[in-house]
Design a protein around this motif. Sequence first.
Motif, PDB file in Angstrom:
ATOM      1  N   ALA A  21       0.837  -1.203   0.000  1.00 11.06           N
ATOM      2  CA  ALA A  21       0.000   0.000   0.000  1.00 11.06           C
ATOM      3  C   ALA A  21       0.872   1.254   0.000  1.00 11.06           C
ATOM      4  N   PHE A  22       1.975   1.212   0.724  1.00  8.58           N
ATOM      5  CA  PHE A  22       2.901   2.340   0.790  1.00  8.58           C
ATOM      6  C   PHE A  22       3.495   2.625  -0.589  1.00  8.58           C
ATOM      7  N   PHE A  23       3.950   1.575  -1.260  1.00  6.91           N
ATOM      8  CA  PHE A  23       4.525   1.719  -2.601  1.00  6.91           C
ATOM      9  C   PHE A  23       3.484   2.258  -3.574  1.00  6.91           C
ATOM     10  N   GLY A  24       2.269   1.704  -3.487  1.00 11.55           N
ATOM     11  CA  GLY A  24       1.212   2.152  -4.376  1.00 11.55           C
ATOM     12  C   GLY A  24       0.828   3.605  -4.141  1.00 11.55           C
ATOM     13  N   MET A  25       0.844   4.038  -2.878  1.00  7.93           N
ATOM     14  CA  MET A  25       0.511   5.426  -2.567  1.00  7.93           C
ATOM     15  C   MET A  25       1.500   6.383  -3.219  1.00  7.93           C
ATOM     16  N   ILE A  26       2.763   6.028  -3.211  1.00 12.14           N
ATOM     17  CA  ILE A  26       3.774   6.884  -3.824  1.00 12.14           C
ATOM     18  C   ILE A  26       3.569   6.962  -5.331  1.00 12.14           C
ATOM     19  N   LEU A  27       3.299   5.823  -5.952  1.00 18.36           N
ATOM     20  CA  LEU A  27       3.103   5.810  -7.399  1.00 18.36           C
ATOM     21  C   LEU A  27       1.851   6.575  -7.819  1.00 18.36           C
ATOM     22  N   ASP A  28       0.821   6.556  -6.969  1.00 18.48           N
ATOM     23  CA  ASP A  28      -0.467   7.135  -7.341  1.00 18.48           C
ATOM     24  C   ASP A  28      -0.645   8.587  -6.903  1.00 18.48           C
ATOM     25  N   THR A  29       0.324   9.125  -6.138  1.00 19.40           N
ATOM     26  CA  THR A  29       0.211  10.498  -5.639  1.00 19.40           C
ATOM     27  C   THR A  29       1.230  11.363  -6.359  1.00 19.40           C
ATOM     28  N   GLU A  30       0.748  12.285  -7.183  1.00 21.02           N
ATOM     29  CA  GLU A  30       1.644  13.052  -8.044  1.00 21.02           C
ATOM     30  C   GLU A  30       2.701  13.822  -7.257  1.00 21.02           C
ATOM     31  N   SER A  31       2.316  14.469  -6.169  1.00 19.35           N
ATOM     32  CA  SER A  31       3.282  15.273  -5.419  1.00 19.35           C
ATOM     33  C   SER A  31       4.376  14.408  -4.811  1.00 19.35           C
ATOM     34  N   LEU A  32       4.035  13.185  -4.429  1.00 18.51           N
ATOM     35  CA  LEU A  32       5.047  12.267  -3.888  1.00 18.51           C
ATOM     36  C   LEU A  32       5.986  11.798  -4.995  1.00 18.51           C
ATOM     37  N   ALA A  33       5.425  11.477  -6.156  1.00 15.34           N
ATOM     38  CA  ALA A  33       6.257  11.027  -7.271  1.00 15.34           C
ATOM     39  C   ALA A  33       7.224  12.120  -7.702  1.00 15.34           C
ATOM     40  N   VAL A  34       6.754  13.373  -7.717  1.00 15.84           N
ATOM     41  CA  VAL A  34       7.623  14.484  -8.095  1.00 15.84           C
ATOM     42  C   VAL A  34       8.714  14.690  -7.062  1.00 15.84           C
ATOM     43  N   ARG A  35       8.328  14.670  -5.797  1.00 17.25           N
ATOM     44  CA  ARG A  35       9.305  14.874  -4.719  1.00 17.25           C
ATOM     45  C   ARG A  35      10.340  13.751  -4.688  1.00 17.25           C
ATOM     46  N   LEU A  36       9.914  12.541  -5.084  1.00 18.30           N
ATOM     47  CA  LEU A  36      10.827  11.406  -5.069  1.00 18.30           C
ATOM     48  C   LEU A  36      12.017  11.625  -5.989  1.00 18.30           C
ATOM     49  N   THR A  37      11.835  12.421  -7.033  1.00 20.24           N
ATOM     50  CA  THR A  37      12.938  12.664  -7.960  1.00 20.24           C
ATOM     51  C   THR A  37      14.107  13.356  -7.266  1.00 20.24           C
ATOM     52  N   ARG A  38      13.820  14.167  -6.241  1.00 17.71           N
ATOM     53  CA  ARG A  38      14.907  14.823  -5.512  1.00 17.71           C
ATOM     54  C   ARG A  38      15.747  13.797  -4.761  1.00 17.71           C
ATOM     55  N   TYR A  39      15.076  12.838  -4.126  1.00 18.43           N
ATOM     56  CA  TYR A  39      15.811  11.785  -3.433  1.00 18.43           C
ATOM     57  C   TYR A  39      16.583  10.928  -4.431  1.00 18.43           C
ATOM     58  N   ALA A  40      15.958  10.652  -5.578  1.00 15.92           N
ATOM     59  CA  ALA A  40      16.635   9.855  -6.597  1.00 15.92           C
ATOM     60  C   ALA A  40      17.877  10.568  -7.105  1.00 15.92           C
ATOM     61  N   SER A  41      17.797  11.880  -7.257  1.00 15.67           N
ATOM     62  CA  SER A  41      18.945  12.651  -7.725  1.00 15.67           C
ATOM     63  C   SER A  41      20.111  12.552  -6.750  1.00 15.67           C
ATOM     64  N   ARG A  42      19.811  12.590  -5.455  1.00 16.87           N
ATOM     65  CA  ARG A  42      20.884  12.462  -4.465  1.00 16.87           C
ATOM     66  C   ARG A  42      21.491  11.060  -4.510  1.00 16.87           C
ATOM     67  N   GLY A  43      20.661  10.053  -4.773  1.00 19.85           N
ATOM     68  CA  GLY A  43      21.179   8.705  -4.917  1.00 19.85           C
ATOM     69  C   GLY A  43      22.095   8.574  -6.116  1.00 19.85           C
TER      70      GLY A  43
END
Length: 225
Positions: free
Chosen positions: A115-137
């Motif tokens: 459910a946690f994974f699905g929430m991130i995929l289905d919530t636009e603001s979370l998906a956009v914000r995730l790119t910042r964490y991905a960039s640091r990775g």
Amino acid sequence: MNEPVGLRELKKERTRETIAETAIRLFLAKGFDQVSVTEVAATAEVSRRTLFAYFPTKEDLVLQRFADHESEAARIVRSRPAGREPLEALREALLAALGQRDPNTGLTDDPEARAFFGMILDTESLAVRLTRYASRGIDALAEALREAGADPLVARLTAAQVLVVQHELAVMNHTCLTAGESADERHPEAVRAAERAFDLLSHGVGDKASGAPPAPQAEQVPRPH
């Protein structure tokens, strides 16, 4: 009397964990967009000011789990055995994670993790914000690859490809499980997909990720006119 530094830090960490766990529980129960920061703070029994001191944005309440793992790929490269190529070390780590049903691979039967994974995929603001964490990775992995001998361009492009591939594989696994497969049923195909993905990465960047010289090309023989 002032508290020892260690005790203060422990209390801060516990407060941070309490806020994050409370937020995720509320988000999963009601939906990310339906829960306010004020509600999270009240339920966690802290002030809004305290909450924002730990988590600058509402999205960070969710994505802090990724922040804790954003340098994992870099750590794998740096701790690999002598003589092991970086891509092979990353491949082996992913296969091991699949075998352990690590939620980060999307291959888990745990309802809350799915459910946690699905929430991130289905919530636009979370998906956009995730790119910042991905960039640091990507930054961290690129630095580790440069330390392994790769030139800056190859290191950066390799790091970006690896992390995008890992994310897409996790999405594929999550999608299959959401459609009704169990983690055990999906596992063999998840392994095949991971193996093929890293074969493609290796074919594209190969030993360039470790700074080895490119293989010599065959001499071009002029065609007769």
